[in-house]
Design a protein around this motif. Structure first.
Motif, PDB file in Angstrom:
ATOM      1  N   TYR A 168      -7.647  -5.019  -4.572  1.00  0.00           N
ATOM      2  CA  TYR A 168      -7.233  -6.348  -4.118  1.00  0.00           C
ATOM      3  C   TYR A 168      -6.214  -5.788  -3.116  1.00  0.00           C
ATOM      4  O   TYR A 168      -6.148  -6.396  -1.841  1.00  0.00           O
ATOM      5  CB  TYR A 168      -6.497  -7.157  -5.362  1.00  0.00           C
ATOM      6  CG  TYR A 168      -5.668  -8.222  -4.569  1.00  0.00           C
ATOM      7  CD1 TYR A 168      -6.226  -9.295  -4.215  1.00  0.00           C
ATOM      8  CD2 TYR A 168      -4.190  -8.013  -4.422  1.00  0.00           C
ATOM      9  CE1 TYR A 168      -5.508 -10.427  -3.688  1.00  0.00           C
ATOM     10  CE2 TYR A 168      -3.544  -9.092  -3.716  1.00  0.00           C
ATOM     11  CZ  TYR A 168      -4.272 -10.394  -3.615  1.00  0.00           C
ATOM     12  OH  TYR A 168      -3.505 -11.394  -2.924  1.00  0.00           O
ATOM     13  N   MET A 169      -4.998  -4.898  -3.357  1.00  0.00           N
ATOM     14  CA  MET A 169      -4.170  -4.684  -2.204  1.00  0.00           C
ATOM     15  C   MET A 169      -4.876  -3.837  -0.900  1.00  0.00           C
ATOM     16  O   MET A 169      -4.401  -3.885   0.218  1.00  0.00           O
ATOM     17  CB  MET A 169      -3.276  -3.495  -2.992  1.00  0.00           C
ATOM     18  CG  MET A 169      -1.848  -3.415  -2.193  1.00  0.00           C
ATOM     19  SD  MET A 169      -0.815  -4.986  -1.950  1.00  0.00           S
ATOM     20  CE  MET A 169      -0.163  -4.936  -3.727  1.00  0.00           C
ATOM     21  N   LYS A 170      -5.867  -3.014  -1.310  1.00  0.00           N
ATOM     22  CA  LYS A 170      -6.624  -2.508  -0.297  1.00  0.00           C
ATOM     23  C   LYS A 170      -7.391  -3.553   0.637  1.00  0.00           C
ATOM     24  O   LYS A 170      -7.296  -3.362   1.716  1.00  0.00           O
ATOM     25  CB  LYS A 170      -7.532  -1.443  -0.913  1.00  0.00           C
ATOM     26  CG  LYS A 170      -7.051   0.000  -1.512  1.00  0.00           C
ATOM     27  CD  LYS A 170      -7.969   0.883  -1.659  1.00  0.00           C
ATOM     28  CE  LYS A 170      -7.261   2.319  -2.095  1.00  0.00           C
ATOM     29  NZ  LYS A 170      -8.378   3.356  -2.306  1.00  0.00           N
ATOM     30  N   ALA A 171      -7.699  -4.752  -0.183  1.00  0.00           N
ATOM     31  CA  ALA A 171      -8.415  -5.567   0.728  1.00  0.00           C
ATOM     32  C   ALA A 171      -7.333  -6.218   1.495  1.00  0.00           C
ATOM     33  O   ALA A 171      -7.645  -6.602   2.702  1.00  0.00           O
ATOM     34  CB  ALA A 171      -9.104  -6.671  -0.223  1.00  0.00           C
ATOM     35  N   VAL A 172      -6.315  -6.511   1.003  1.00  0.00           N
ATOM     36  CA  VAL A 172      -4.948  -7.105   1.656  1.00  0.00           C
ATOM     37  C   VAL A 172      -4.769  -6.419   3.039  1.00  0.00           C
ATOM     38  O   VAL A 172      -4.804  -6.956   4.162  1.00  0.00           O
ATOM     39  CB  VAL A 172      -3.815  -7.139   0.898  1.00  0.00           C
ATOM     40  CG1 VAL A 172      -2.661  -7.797   1.724  1.00  0.00           C
ATOM     41  CG2 VAL A 172      -4.203  -8.451  -0.011  1.00  0.00           C
ATOM     42  N   ALA A 173      -4.721  -5.009   2.670  1.00  0.00           N
ATOM     43  CA  ALA A 173      -4.266  -4.060   3.850  1.00  0.00           C
ATOM     44  C   ALA A 173      -5.685  -4.033   4.810  1.00  0.00           C
ATOM     45  O   ALA A 173      -5.072  -4.048   6.248  1.00  0.00           O
ATOM     46  CB  ALA A 173      -4.115  -2.565   3.336  1.00  0.00           C
ATOM     47  N   SER A 174      -6.753  -4.135   4.416  1.00  0.00           N
ATOM     48  CA  SER A 174      -7.735  -4.165   5.467  1.00  0.00           C
ATOM     49  C   SER A 174      -7.793  -5.488   6.322  1.00  0.00           C
ATOM     50  O   SER A 174      -7.987  -5.252   7.561  1.00  0.00           O
ATOM     51  CB  SER A 174      -9.000  -4.089   4.631  1.00  0.00           C
ATOM     52  OG  SER A 174      -9.292  -2.693   3.880  1.00  0.00           O
ATOM     53  N   VAL A 175      -7.425  -6.510   5.796  1.00  0.00           N
ATOM     54  CA  VAL A 175      -7.283  -7.722   6.565  1.00  0.00           C
ATOM     55  C   VAL A 175      -6.193  -7.567   7.377  1.00  0.00           C
ATOM     56  O   VAL A 175      -6.268  -8.063   8.860  1.00  0.00           O
ATOM     57  CB  VAL A 175      -7.003  -8.986   5.539  1.00  0.00           C
ATOM     58  CG1 VAL A 175      -6.836 -10.198   6.608  1.00  0.00           C
ATOM     59  CG2 VAL A 175      -8.400  -9.232   4.570  1.00  0.00           C
ATOM     60  N   LEU A 176      -5.046  -7.178   7.150  1.00  0.00           N
ATOM     61  CA  LEU A 176      -3.867  -6.998   7.783  1.00  0.00           C
ATOM     62  C   LEU A 176      -4.142  -6.001   9.073  1.00  0.00           C
ATOM     63  O   LEU A 176      -3.428  -6.026  10.030  1.00  0.00           O
ATOM     64  CB  LEU A 176      -2.683  -6.582   7.216  1.00  0.00           C
ATOM     65  CG  LEU A 176      -2.092  -7.912   5.815  1.00  0.00           C
ATOM     66  CD1 LEU A 176      -1.080  -7.280   5.373  1.00  0.00           C
ATOM     67  CD2 LEU A 176      -1.836  -9.052   6.880  1.00  0.00           C
ATOM     68  N   ARG A 177      -4.840  -4.965   8.749  1.00  0.00           N
ATOM     69  CA  ARG A 177      -5.073  -3.855   9.820  1.00  0.00           C
ATOM     70  C   ARG A 177      -5.754  -4.497  10.941  1.00  0.00           C
ATOM     71  O   ARG A 177      -5.621  -3.860  11.921  1.00  0.00           O
ATOM     72  CB  ARG A 177      -6.035  -2.748   9.239  1.00  0.00           C
ATOM     73  CG  ARG A 177      -5.242  -1.873   8.401  1.00  0.00           C
ATOM     74  CD  ARG A 177      -6.039  -0.745   7.889  1.00  0.00           C
ATOM     75  NE  ARG A 177      -6.175   0.178   8.982  1.00  0.00           N
ATOM     76  CZ  ARG A 177      -6.956   1.634   8.831  1.00  0.00           C
ATOM     77  NH1 ARG A 177      -7.564   1.737   7.522  1.00  0.00           N
ATOM     78  NH2 ARG A 177      -7.215   2.384   9.668  1.00  0.00           N
ATOM     79  N   SER A 178      -6.271  -5.742  11.100  1.00  0.00           N
ATOM     80  CA  SER A 178      -6.722  -6.138  12.283  1.00  0.00           C
ATOM     81  C   SER A 178      -5.607  -6.599  13.407  1.00  0.00           C
ATOM     82  O   SER A 178      -6.061  -6.981  14.610  1.00  0.00           O
ATOM     83  CB  SER A 178      -7.553  -7.470  12.147  1.00  0.00           C
ATOM     84  OG  SER A 178      -6.674  -8.598  11.395  1.00  0.00           O
ATOM     85  N   GLY A 179      -4.235  -6.453  12.791  1.00  0.00           N
ATOM     86  CA  GLY A 179      -3.251  -6.870  13.583  1.00  0.00           C
ATOM     87  C   GLY A 179      -2.626  -8.500  13.655  1.00  0.00           C
ATOM     88  O   GLY A 179      -1.893  -8.823  14.204  1.00  0.00           O
ATOM     89  N   HIS A 180      -3.483  -9.094  12.794  1.00  0.00           N
ATOM     90  CA  HIS A 180      -3.077 -10.531  12.482  1.00  0.00           C
ATOM     91  C   HIS A 180      -2.819 -10.841  11.043  1.00  0.00           C
ATOM     92  O   HIS A 180      -3.572 -10.469  10.049  1.00  0.00           O
ATOM     93  CB  HIS A 180      -4.305 -11.291  13.012  1.00  0.00           C
ATOM     94  CG  HIS A 180      -4.077 -12.915  12.540  1.00  0.00           C
ATOM     95  ND1 HIS A 180      -3.115 -13.543  13.285  1.00  0.00           N
ATOM     96  CD2 HIS A 180      -4.643 -13.804  11.751  1.00  0.00           C
ATOM     97  CE1 HIS A 180      -3.003 -14.867  12.625  1.00  0.00           C
ATOM     98  NE2 HIS A 180      -4.161 -14.955  11.756  1.00  0.00           N
ATOM     99  N   ARG A 181      -1.807 -11.539  10.799  1.00  0.00           N
ATOM    100  CA  ARG A 181      -1.357 -11.861   9.478  1.00  0.00           C
ATOM    101  C   ARG A 181      -1.586 -13.442   9.243  1.00  0.00           C
ATOM    102  O   ARG A 181      -0.870 -14.246   9.725  1.00  0.00           O
ATOM    103  CB  ARG A 181      -0.079 -11.722   9.258  1.00  0.00           C
ATOM    104  CG  ARG A 181       0.521 -12.048   7.725  1.00  0.00           C
ATOM    105  CD  ARG A 181       1.853 -11.521   7.285  1.00  0.00           C
ATOM    106  NE  ARG A 181       2.423 -12.465   6.531  1.00  0.00           N
ATOM    107  CZ  ARG A 181       3.618 -11.863   5.508  1.00  0.00           C
ATOM    108  NH1 ARG A 181       3.913 -10.697   5.738  1.00  0.00           N
ATOM    109  NH2 ARG A 181       3.747 -12.722   4.435  1.00  0.00           N
ATOM    110  N   PRO A 182      -2.783 -13.758   8.620  1.00  0.00           N
ATOM    111  CA  PRO A 182      -3.124 -15.075   8.441  1.00  0.00           C
ATOM    112  C   PRO A 182      -2.027 -15.581   7.339  1.00  0.00           C
ATOM    113  O   PRO A 182      -1.371 -14.998   6.853  1.00  0.00           O
ATOM    114  CB  PRO A 182      -4.447 -15.262   7.678  1.00  0.00           C
ATOM    115  CG  PRO A 182      -4.786 -13.824   6.908  1.00  0.00           C
ATOM    116  CD  PRO A 182      -3.889 -12.771   7.937  1.00  0.00           C
ATOM    117  N   PRO A 183      -2.028 -17.028   7.267  1.00  0.00           N
ATOM    118  CA  PRO A 183      -1.010 -17.496   6.228  1.00  0.00           C
ATOM    119  C   PRO A 183      -1.682 -16.985   4.678  1.00  0.00           C
ATOM    120  O   PRO A 183      -2.465 -16.595   4.656  1.00  0.00           O
ATOM    121  CB  PRO A 183      -1.722 -19.082   6.222  1.00  0.00           C
ATOM    122  CG  PRO A 183      -2.152 -19.358   7.469  1.00  0.00           C
ATOM    123  CD  PRO A 183      -2.684 -18.087   7.878  1.00  0.00           C
TER     124      PRO A 183
END
Length: 363
Positions: A168-183
């Motif tokens: 789960y945490m790796k998935a969170v990090a992968s999303v954030l590595r795009s440079g955008h933090r969604p809600p």
């Protein structure tokens, strides 16, 4: 205002490890601090497989004292201590027999974050529980505090001789590595979707975002502290404390809550003497009410009194409070070995030195 991020990944070294928690840190560390925090600028503190729960507590306490938004990412494994059956985050030296002394009590997160303003604190967690902790948590949900937003998952233990991944945490990090933090709600859902797509058991989904209650007195306190109006904050808390005493009695949970708030306010005001004295009163009141010396609230009061006493620079004031702290430590030794000896040792060093030529009487 700058944000603060605490990255904590912990699991035991050796056969007791069933989660490779620290494997997620390189992925999280690759995310820009501002994206991790959701602010323009941010400070990041990383703890990888720490050894000492007191050292983790020091970092957590410093992060909780930061005025801006705080995001805490926690990855690891939960185990129960054998005495109180309370969940702990296992650290590098934790074994089933030493959980109470080598792991981080989960309620320390709640205690350290409880005075933060609603809406400023987020916990993102990816935790696996051993069999005992998993069974316990089905009846006693993980308590992260009433004003802390929580997103993540709690998973059952992996199969025998299997080391789980913090997927789960790796998935969170992968999303954030795009440079955008969604809600955070959307980030959470997307991470869960990625975990499920990999065919992994998600476990118990954790998603709470408590709104600030209208007229919540803690909001007024936080505003006063941030503005540097420490005397006003204490006066407000004292008024609510007296109201709770009148309504529920001096030893009630409601009254003691506000006494604890005043102890924390004294700490934030840089007054360790008043903070120590108040925490001593809280511990004494809880013991007088019949709470056990190893109850979490009693141990927390004793530990905070001890911590504040150690910050008193005035030797005379430290000597005044030292005997009461030593008496408390004889009843509430706490989790850190040698607490009573530490108090006695400092007290002996604080004994006033007689002036030259003074007559000394030996009993």
């Amino acid at each position: 205002m700058p944000g603060t991020v605490l990255l904590l990944a912990a699991s035991p070294v050796g056969r007791g490890r069933f989660v490779d928690a620290a494997s997620v840190l390189p992925v999280l560390a690759a995310v820009a601090p501002a994206v991790l925090a959701g602010t323009d600028t941010a400070n990041v503190v990383e703890l990888a497989d720490p050894l000492d729960p007191q050292a983790v507590l020091t970092r957590l306490r410093a992060a909780a004292a930061a005025p801006g938004p705080l995001t805490v990412f926690v990855s690891g494994q939960l185990q129960l201590d054998r005495r109180q059956r309370l969940p702990h985050l296992a650290l590098a030296r934790t074994t089933p027999a030493t959980v109470r002394y080598t792991a981080l009590p989960w309620h320390w997160f709640r205690e350290e974050l409880r005075l933060r303003s609603p809406g400023t604190t987020t916990l993102v967690i990816d935790l696996h529980a051993d069999a005992e902790a998993w069974e316990h948590l089905t009846a006693h949900p993980l308590d992260c505090g009433r004003d802390t937003a929580v997103y993540g998952r709690l998973a059952p233990p992996p199969g025998r001789r299997t080391v789980a991944r913090p997927s789960y945490m790796k998935a969170v990090a992968s999303v954030l590595r795009s440079g955008h933090r969604p809600p955070l709600e959307r980030l959470h859902e997307e991470a869960l979707g990625r975990v499920a797509a990999e065919g992994e058991t998600v476990g118990t989904v954790l998603s709470t975002c408590p709104p600030a209650a209208p007229g919540d007195p803690h909001v007024a306190l936080t505003s006063a502290v941030r503005a540097g109006r420490h005397a006003d904050a204490d006066a407000l808390a004292a008024g609510w404390e007296q109201s709770a005493v009148r309504a529920h009695g001096p030893g009630s949970a409601e009254a003691l809550h506000w006494t604890e708030v005043r102890a924390d306010l004294a700490m934030l005001a840089g007054d360790p003497v008043r903070s120590c004295h108040t925490w001593l009163a809280v511990a004494a009141a809880r013991l007088a009410a019949g709470q056990a010396p190893d109850a979490p609230a009693v141990e927390a009061a004793a530990d905070r009194a001890h911590h504040q006493w150690g910050r008193i620079d005035d030797g005379a004031r430290a000597r005044e409070l030292g005997p009461a702290l030593a008496e408390l430590r004889s009843r509430v030794p706490g989790r850190r070995q040698g607490a009573l000896e530490d108090v006695r040792g400092r007290l002996s060093r604080l004994e006033p030195v007689p002036p030259p030529g003074a007559v000394q009487f030996v009993k």
